[in-house]
Design a protein around this motif. Structure first.
Motif, PDB file in Angstrom:
ATOM      1  N   UNK A  82       0.767  -1.188  -0.033  1.00 13.55           N
ATOM      2  CA  UNK A  82      -0.093   0.052   0.050  1.00 13.55           C
ATOM      3  C   UNK A  82       0.810   1.419  -0.141  1.00 13.55           C
ATOM      4  N   UNK A  83       1.815   1.197   0.831  1.00 15.01           N
ATOM      5  CA  UNK A  83       2.676   2.364   0.959  1.00 15.01           C
ATOM      6  C   UNK A  83       3.546   2.751  -0.304  1.00 15.01           C
ATOM      7  N   UNK A  84       3.922   1.774  -1.087  1.00 10.55           N
ATOM      8  CA  UNK A  84       4.784   2.141  -2.241  1.00 10.55           C
ATOM      9  C   UNK A  84       3.630   2.226  -3.557  1.00 10.55           C
ATOM     10  N   UNK A  85       2.398   1.777  -3.571  1.00  4.40           N
ATOM     11  CA  UNK A  85       1.496   2.031  -4.331  1.00  4.40           C
ATOM     12  C   UNK A  85       1.144   3.428  -4.375  1.00  4.40           C
ATOM     13  N   UNK A  86       0.583   3.814  -2.968  1.00  7.67           N
ATOM     14  CA  UNK A  86       0.009   5.159  -2.726  1.00  7.67           C
ATOM     15  C   UNK A  86       0.696   6.333  -2.314  1.00  7.67           C
ATOM     16  N   UNK A  87       2.177   6.019  -2.596  1.00  2.00           N
ATOM     17  CA  UNK A  87       3.015   7.082  -2.406  1.00  2.00           C
ATOM     18  C   UNK A  87       2.858   8.247  -3.100  1.00  2.00           C
ATOM     19  N   UNK A  88       2.906   9.470  -2.451  1.00  2.00           N
ATOM     20  CA  UNK A  88       2.799  10.662  -3.473  1.00  2.00           C
ATOM     21  C   UNK A  88       3.892  10.907  -4.340  1.00  2.00           C
ATOM     22  N   UNK A  89       3.891  11.286  -5.748  1.00  2.00           N
ATOM     23  CA  UNK A  89       4.928  11.683  -6.266  1.00  2.00           C
ATOM     24  C   UNK A  89       5.557  12.940  -5.958  1.00  2.00           C
ATOM     25  N   UNK A  90       6.874  13.047  -6.175  1.00  2.00           N
ATOM     26  CA  UNK A  90       7.642  14.366  -5.765  1.00  2.00           C
ATOM     27  C   UNK A  90       7.203  15.215  -7.027  1.00  2.00           C
ATOM     28  N   UNK A  91       7.558  16.574  -6.687  1.00  2.00           N
ATOM     29  CA  UNK A  91       6.768  17.568  -7.824  1.00  2.00           C
ATOM     30  C   UNK A  91       7.761  17.139  -9.221  1.00  2.00           C
ATOM     31  N   UNK A  92       8.838  16.553  -9.050  1.00  2.00           N
ATOM     32  CA  UNK A  92       9.917  16.511 -10.330  1.00  2.00           C
ATOM     33  C   UNK A  92       9.494  14.893 -10.572  1.00  2.00           C
ATOM     34  N   UNK A  93       8.568  14.748 -11.485  1.00  2.00           N
ATOM     35  CA  UNK A  93       8.246  13.483 -11.878  1.00  2.00           C
ATOM     36  C   UNK A  93       8.390  13.192 -13.403  1.00  2.00           C
ATOM     37  N   UNK A  94       8.897  12.030 -13.706  1.00  2.00           N
ATOM     38  CA  UNK A  94       9.200  11.688 -15.245  1.00  2.00           C
ATOM     39  C   UNK A  94       8.327  10.788 -15.399  1.00  2.00           C
ATOM     40  N   UNK A  95       7.379  10.693 -16.676  1.00  2.00           N
ATOM     41  CA  UNK A  95       6.564   9.721 -16.846  1.00  2.00           C
ATOM     42  C   UNK A  95       6.859   8.919 -18.077  1.00  2.00           C
ATOM     43  N   UNK A  96       6.997   7.617 -18.090  1.00  2.00           N
ATOM     44  CA  UNK A  96       7.584   6.661 -18.933  1.00  2.00           C
ATOM     45  C   UNK A  96       6.779   5.583 -19.620  1.00  2.00           C
ATOM     46  N   UNK A  97       6.793   5.225 -20.823  1.00  2.00           N
ATOM     47  CA  UNK A  97       5.968   3.861 -21.248  1.00  2.00           C
ATOM     48  C   UNK A  97       6.974   2.833 -21.461  1.00  2.00           C
ATOM     49  N   UNK A  98       7.057   1.717 -20.704  1.00  2.00           N
ATOM     50  CA  UNK A  98       7.840   0.625 -21.017  1.00  2.00           C
ATOM     51  C   UNK A  98       6.923  -0.612 -21.622  1.00  2.00           C
ATOM     52  N   UNK A  99       7.317  -0.900 -22.899  1.00  2.00           N
ATOM     53  CA  UNK A  99       6.651  -1.994 -23.615  1.00  2.00           C
ATOM     54  C   UNK A  99       7.551  -3.170 -23.906  1.00  2.00           C
ATOM     55  N   UNK A 100       7.119  -4.369 -23.175  1.00  2.98           N
ATOM     56  CA  UNK A 100       7.900  -5.587 -23.395  1.00  2.98           C
ATOM     57  C   UNK A 100       7.591  -6.253 -24.993  1.00  2.98           C
TER      58      UNK A 100
END
Ligand code: CUA
Length: 334
Positions: free
Chosen positions: A110-128
């Motif tokens: 729960x704590x990992x999944x619901x951690x609030x992201x810091x202001x500087x966040x990079x969003x990536x898409x990873x496709x296998x």
């Protein structure tokens, strides 16, 4: 001798060995991995205690009730038909232990999944893909493969969120020092995040059997400070054009390479294979199998099936000057 042979074997298989990064879940360098390390230690401690108690009781019983000289071999041992107290104890205690383990694990998940992201966040898409990783940076218009550049910060102010999916079969994204495993499933999106605390190269791999070359579906996360990351991103955004390799470019565009690969600014717009726009900026070929040198690149283009049997890149059987031109053109794509 044997150990140096073994070392040589591992260096061929895992070029990351030279990068001073141990892929060790007990040496985490990111928040999710640290939380998971703690719960792993807790589970190991509890289960070790159970093992000691159970194994100790077995050893005690074997020694205490062993056959002794003078025992009557035809006499049955005393027949005991149950004890309510003992049976209650060995039912209730394991249930309590299981609930404690569930509770502790659920809290970490729960704590990992619901951690609030810091202001500087990079969003990536990873496709296998079988057997390589496609990496998209939607905010930057970059597509690359097998090597994921992300910014790091020692105080957790930089995080990278990954949207995971698959183009074919189930894979699993695993960089042990950064986070636990998350599957990449066809027709489904999974999410995870990482926040490396130190710069450097973190070696990872596919952790779900996905076919012949599963073991050679390696990946690396390159954590850099913000400015180095920005410089890398700007370099990747460019379409390269170099006149002294135009013969190689012409050869490339005349071959079936363009059906599966993208090189920005050329006719190559195929989507099945890795984007090659900046191939020369990556440290490995064939999803981490071999280091990216001109000799290896030549070997790879000449006969991918020799290097990585079963991979989906066909052998073009080029040979001669055309092969050398291709190698120098691809080698120029920094
Ligand atoms: Cu992809 Cu195993």
């Amino acid at each position: 001798m044997a150990s140096s042979g073994l070392l040589a074997f591992f260096q061929v298989q895992v070029p990351g060995a030279a990068e001073h990064r141990v892929t060790d879940i007990f040496k985490p360098l990111a928040t999710p991995a640290a939380a998971e390390r703690d719960v792993a230690w807790f589970t190991i401690a509890v289960t070790t205690l159970i093992f000691i108690v159970v194994a100790g009781l077995i050893v005690y019983t074997i020694v205490r009730f062993r056959r002794r000289p003078g025992d009557d071999l035809h006499q049955e041992p005393p027949q005991v038909y149950g004890s309510n107290q003992i049976e209650l104890a060995w039912t209730v205690i394991p249930i309590l232990i299981v609930f404690v383990l569930i509770g502790v694990t659920a809290r970490v998940v729960w704590s990992v999944e619901n951690a609030s992201p810091p202001p500087s966040t990079l969003h990536l898409k990873v496709i296998g893909h079988q057997w390589w990783w496609e990496v998209q940076y939607p905010d930057y218009g970059i597509t690359t493969a097998n090597e994921i550049h992300v910014p790091f910060s020692a105080d957790g102010k930089e995080a990278t969120y990954l949207e995971l999916s698959s183009a074919d079969v189930a894979h699993s994204f695993w960089v042990p020092q950064l986070s636990g495993k998350t599957d990449l499933i066809p027709n489904r999106l999974n999410y995870m995040w990482i926040d490396p605390r130190q710069g450097g190269v973190y070696v990872g791999n596919c952790a779900e059997y996905c076919g012949t070359q599963h073991a050679n579906m390696l990946l690396r996360v390159v954590a850099e400070d913000r400015s180095a990351f920005q410089a890398w991103a700007q370099g990747q955004q460019k379409a390269l054009a170099s006149s002294d390799v135009s013969a190689g470019r012409a050869a490339f565009e005349s071959l079936s390479c363009i059906n599966c690969h993208v090189i920005k600014g050329t006719k190559a717009i195929g989507k099945f294979g890795p984007d090659l726009s900046h191939l020369a900026s990556r440290s490995t070929l064939a999803a981490g199998m071999i280091t990216n040198t001109p000799e290896n690149l030549k070997k790879w283009i000449n006969d991918p099936q020799e290097v990585k049997p079963g991979c989906l890149m066909p052998s073009l059987k080029l040979g001669g000057p055309e092969l050398d031109q291709l190698v120098s053109y691809l080698g120029s794509l920094k």
